[in-house]
Write a protein that holds these residues in place. Sequence first.
Motif, PDB file in Angstrom:
ATOM      1  N   THR A  74      -8.909  -0.560 -10.157  1.00  0.00           N
ATOM      2  CA  THR A  74      -7.820  -0.145  -9.272  1.00  0.00           C
ATOM      3  C   THR A  74      -7.168  -1.390  -8.687  1.00  0.00           C
ATOM      4  N   LYS A 120      -5.341   2.092 -12.398  1.00  0.00           N
ATOM      5  CA  LYS A 120      -4.908   2.860 -11.242  1.00  0.00           C
ATOM      6  C   LYS A 120      -4.235   1.874 -10.305  1.00  0.00           C
ATOM      7  N   SER A 138      -1.867   2.373   3.846  1.00  0.00           N
ATOM      8  CA  SER A 138      -1.932   3.824   3.704  1.00  0.00           C
ATOM      9  C   SER A 138      -3.367   4.314   3.552  1.00  0.00           C
ATOM     10  N   SER A 139      -3.547   5.614   3.755  1.00  0.00           N
ATOM     11  CA  SER A 139      -4.870   6.221   3.597  1.00  0.00           C
ATOM     12  C   SER A 139      -5.354   6.114   2.162  1.00  0.00           C
ATOM     13  N   GLU A 140      -4.411   6.048   1.209  1.00  0.00           N
ATOM     14  CA  GLU A 140      -4.793   5.921  -0.201  1.00  0.00           C
ATOM     15  C   GLU A 140      -5.538   4.617  -0.461  1.00  0.00           C
ATOM     16  N   VAL A 152      -2.199   1.322  -6.582  1.00  0.00           N
ATOM     17  CA  VAL A 152      -1.878   1.847  -5.260  1.00  0.00           C
ATOM     18  C   VAL A 152      -0.857   0.913  -4.615  1.00  0.00           C
ATOM     19  N   ASN A 188      -9.083   5.108   0.812  1.00  0.00           N
ATOM     20  CA  ASN A 188      -9.819   5.977  -0.113  1.00  0.00           C
ATOM     21  C   ASN A 188     -10.222   5.229  -1.380  1.00  0.00           C
ATOM     22  N   ALA A 189      -9.337   4.373  -1.889  1.00  0.00           N
ATOM     23  CA  ALA A 189      -9.650   3.607  -3.102  1.00  0.00           C
ATOM     24  C   ALA A 189     -10.858   2.704  -2.876  1.00  0.00           C
TER      25      ALA A 189
END
Length: 240
Positions: A50, A76, A93-95, A78, A98-99
């Motif tokens: 990622t 992936k 960001s929340s993403e 982000v 989470n990653a």
Amino acid sequence: MTVWDEIRQRALMKHNWGKIIAVTGRLGSGKTEFLLSLASAFKVQGEKVTIVDVDITNPYFCVREIASMLQDDGYKVVTPPGDTKWSDLPLVSSEVHNAILEDNKVLLDIGGDAKGALALTQLLSEIEQYHHTILYVINPFRSMSSTEEEIDRLKKAIEQTSGLSIDGLICNPNLGSETTTENVISGYEVVKRYSMKNGTPLYYLSTTTSNYHDVAARVKDVAVWPLARKILMPWERSEV
């Protein structure tokens, strides 16, 4: 696997890598290019990678410029969401959170100054939960990173702001398309001296594939990392 992939795999094995790898460096250091090359090396190993763009210092000439291409290549990616995509606001960001918590190998592209390190402060609690590696990419031909004192000043600013210690240095001496082997060697000497005095390990000397063999023949005390550019300047894109 190409010859360049094999060289990078041998270099990769020289270090114990964290699940989370943050790459920082001043504008023009080549930090994003190195991060993308490192991501490719992990992908060749079979890792699910990622790539996270949290560069709030300069939102151009960075991962978000080529996010769709990277996704097509199997990464992936982000990037900042919605209207914040091209801003320089210190928002994560929340993403991203989470990653870090959920993904296998996460590479963070961080802005290369104390302001850029603010992004790391927002991720500190998550990063500290896992084995992590923080890399500082240095181009000694850029302003404010051309001397050992300037290199050290930025290192300390990033560490003090982020609350994280830099684990390794990446020496990426370049003058763009005009870079010669002699340029690479002279830039390397600056960063090597700093590494020896400061005690921060010099992970790699990075150079373009076109200069790689000449440089590797002359530098034997550090692994030389062959770099292939992915991010082009606007005038270069028009020529492709």
